[in-house]
Motif scaffolding. Structure first.
Motif: not given
Lengths: 405, 272
Positions: A126, A129-132, A135, A270-272, A275, B55, B94, B96, B98, B258-266, B268-269
């Motif tokens: 919990v 992870v450090p705070e960004r 954020a 569909n990226s047609e 294409a 492209k 492509f 899909s 296309a 982990h994608y950088s994020a605020p502190d998990y504990l903070d 949640l709270l």
């Protein structure tokens, strides 16, 4: 069995004498999970005993009494006792986080080592992870002046996109005329079929009813003076100069404009379109021009048809309810409507056709890459088209009025 | 540079390419060469601009700085008409597929021939059947695109891409979301088309196994730069930590889980 007794959870605050927290669990008469928390006062610490199953569908006991226990006494430390703890999941961890956070606010130490290793592991994750740094930037409150700047910026951006689209379309039109780009003739026929004959039933219905309404609205006033015969003038002029074209345009923007936006938008998803580009075809010429051409050809014809239907609707009301013979009605209509009225309707409708195709295709080409973007493109195509139509109609009506035609 | 061949052997050469979308820099002075007749792969994690690179090569986007030469011509100096002529010789597949959804498989493959040539319909039929046979779908020519599985749609798109016998084909994530058999079929097709038709193939992908199996040379892109290049064997042995993580698919390494994020504990709270 009542719900309350089905989910039996309890809170027991033990006496400070150190009495054992025994038998707080009610008899297990039902399979519903049961859980309990209790706080036992020790010398300078409080022992929090967790028992039962702390899972999602258990009814959790309230934490407040335990929190109060932490606050009211001169406690330096919290220890946990988990010998009676059964199954548990994230619910337990959430409750523990609340507890630990409260304790740290009050300056009470928490002995996490007394918890099972797996819970300790989760609690460590919990806070792992450090705070960004930025954020919280999105959550900043925006003032009205900022909102104004942002929306002005958006409006400028939209007008720019619109100008770019129109410019590209004009370039493609000339390229097609010079033979450098092309579209398929069968596509044009297909679009004409799609927006012409297929639209006849709805145009018939709406125009008949509009003619009918015009006749009724006018008749109420005109019959006061015994001038029911002028209903014919009102309906025929109203339909040919204004309502025929306007109603057709609004029907077509909902029917065809939205369809164009959705068709092109789906091709985008569909990226047609990509294409087509890699196959060396200009999407503007290939997709937009035939659609626009189809509407420009079809709209005046539909408008003419709508005019006739409106006049028939008006005639029905006049002849049946207001004591005017069919011959008289047709005679008044023929003398009231001049060729120029039809031409005004025609010109207006061609302009509406361009505007509908423009907004439909533009929203389609600007469509994002997700399925929901296609829906948004359809909605926005109809809204844009109707705004364009009403504005253009007002401008053209004023011009006609000033020119005296 | 490891890919040292004489300039005329390079069908695509990119020098010092920089490109940004808004404030985000996608490429920062990237240089790479793609050899004629070879299968070259451009790999990297999602969102590194691999498709953008295709492209740029196809002239659909213009670079901020730098040059792209395709078959000796500077793509972004060409006149529109010359660019269109060049594009006719670049097939693109492509992710899909296309395919044009309102046309049958047959019409989709015939489409570029009908639009760009004046061949009689009987010859178009022969060509279409030939191309469809090459991808193993001659029997599916009456189906509509919505009746095809993802793998079949990609093979039809491949038949369409080779309809006008291009110089090179660019594959955009050809293996994504395919079952092992379709993947195998595509791997086989790409390789065999490359050798039998004498094409040049550029594959943009993040499927390490499949791509390494057919590529002659691999460039690994990340953060707007080339961070590794070489033959598949060389890259497996690479001493760059990043390339190692990518080639072996490790969860944590220079690229964090982990994608950088605020502190998990903070976090949640905070909801309370």
């Amino acid at each position: 069995m009542s719900l309350r007794s089905a989910h039996t959870c309890g809170y027991v605050l033990s006496a400070p004498t150190g009495m054992k927290n025994s038998k707080i669990l009610p008899p297990a008469t039902h399979s519903a999970p049961t859980c309990a928390i209790s706080a036992i006062r020790q010398a300078k610490a409080v022992e929090i005993a967790l028992s039962g199953d702390w899972v999602l569908d258990a009814q959790l006991p309230p934490l407040e009494p335990v929190l109060a226990q932490i606050e009211t006494n001169a406690i330096k430390k919290i220890i946990f006792s988990t010998t009676a703890l059964g199954r548990w999941d994230s619910m337990l961890v959430t409750e523990l986080i609340k507890l630990i956070d409260y304790a740290s606010q009050k300056g009470v130490a928490v002995d996490k080592a007394s918890l099972p290793a797996s819970i300790q592991g989760l609690l460590t994750l919990v806070s792992a992870v450090p705070e960004r740094v930025d954020a919280h930037r999105d959550q900043a409150q925006t003032s009205w002046s900022q909102a104004l700047v942002v929306s002005t910026g958006k409006a400028v951006q939209h007008s720019k996109e619109m100008l770019i689209f129109v410019g590209e379309m004009i370039i493609s039109t000339f390229a097609t005329l010079r033979g450098q780009a092309h579209f398929r003739r069968q596509d044009l026929w297909l679009y004409i079929q799609e927006c012409g004959p297929s639209a006849l039933p709805i145009v018939t219905l709406i125009s008949l009813l509009v003619g009918l309404i015009l006749a009724f609205v006018g008749a109420v006033q005109l019959s006061l003076f015994g001038a029911q015969i002028y209903i014919a003038n009102l309906v025929s002029l109203g339909m040919t100069r204004e309502m025929g074209g306007l109603m057709t345009a609004i029907i077509m923007s909902g029917r065809t404009g939205a369809a164009y936006a959705a068709q092109i938008g789906t091709m985008h998803v569909n990226s047609e379109i990509d294409a087509l580009k890699t196959m060396n075809l200009d999407p503007m010429a290939f997709l937009v021009l035939p659609r626009m051409l189809a509407l420009i050809i079809i709209m005046p014809l539909l408008c003419l048809y709508a005019d006739l239907m409106g006049i028939i609707g008006g005639g029905f009301v006049t002849v049946n309810f207001f004591d005017v013979s069919l011959t008289e009605y047709l005679d008044r209509t023929a003398s009231a409507v001049k060729m120029k009225d039809f031409i005004i309707g025609f010109v207006k409708c061609s302009v509406f056709g361009i505007l509908i195709a423009l907004s439909g295709c533009m929203r389609g080409m600007q469509c994002g890459r997700s399925a929901s973007a296609v829906g948004d493109a359809g909605t926005s195509a109809v809204v844009t088209a109707i705004v364009f139509i009403v504005v253009a109609d007002s401008v053209m009506t004023i011009i006609c009025n000033r020119l005296g035609i | 540079m490891a890919n040292s061949a004489s300039p005329e052997d390079n069908i695509v050469s990119i020098s010092n390419l920089s490109f940004s979308r808004g404030p985000r820099k996608i490429f920062d002075a990237v240089s790479l060469e793609i050899q004629r007749g070879k299968v070259t792969a451009i790999m990297g994690p999602s969102g590194t601009g691999k498709t953008t690179l295709l492209k740029l090569i196809g002239g659909q986007l213009a670079p901020d700085r730098g040059q792209i030469h395709v078959d000796g011509q500077n793509v972004h100096r060409l006149k529109t008409r010359e660019l269109y002529e060049l594009r006719k010789r670049m097939g693109m597949l492509f992710q899909s597929g296309a395919l044009l959804t309102d046309m049958s498989v047959y019409d989709n493959v015939a489409f570029p021939m009908r639009e760009h040539t004046h061949l009689p319909e009987s010859m178009i039929r022969t060509l279409v059947l030939m191309k469809l046979h090459a991808v193993g779908l001659r029997g599916a020519r009456h189906l509509m695109p919505n009746e095809l599985s993802g793998g079949m749609a990609r093979r039809v798109a491949l038949a369409r891409a080779i309809a006008l016998d291009p110089l090179m084909i660019m594959y955009d994530e050809p293996f994504t979301g395919q079952d092992p058999i379709s993947k195998g079929a595509l791997v086989h097709l790409i390789k065999s088309l490359n050798t039998t038709l004498g094409l040049t193939s550029i594959i943009v992908s993040h499927d390490v196994q499949e791509t390494a199996a057919i590529a002659d040379y691999i460039y690994v892109l990340s953060g707007g730069k080339i961070i590794g290049q070489g033959t598949p064997q060389e890259l497996q042995q690479s001493d760059s930590e990043w390339v190692q993580q990518f080639m072996h698919g490790d969860a944590d390494g220079p690229v964090h889980f982990h994608y950088s994020a605020p502190d998990y504990l903070d976090d949640l709270l905070a909801s309370k």
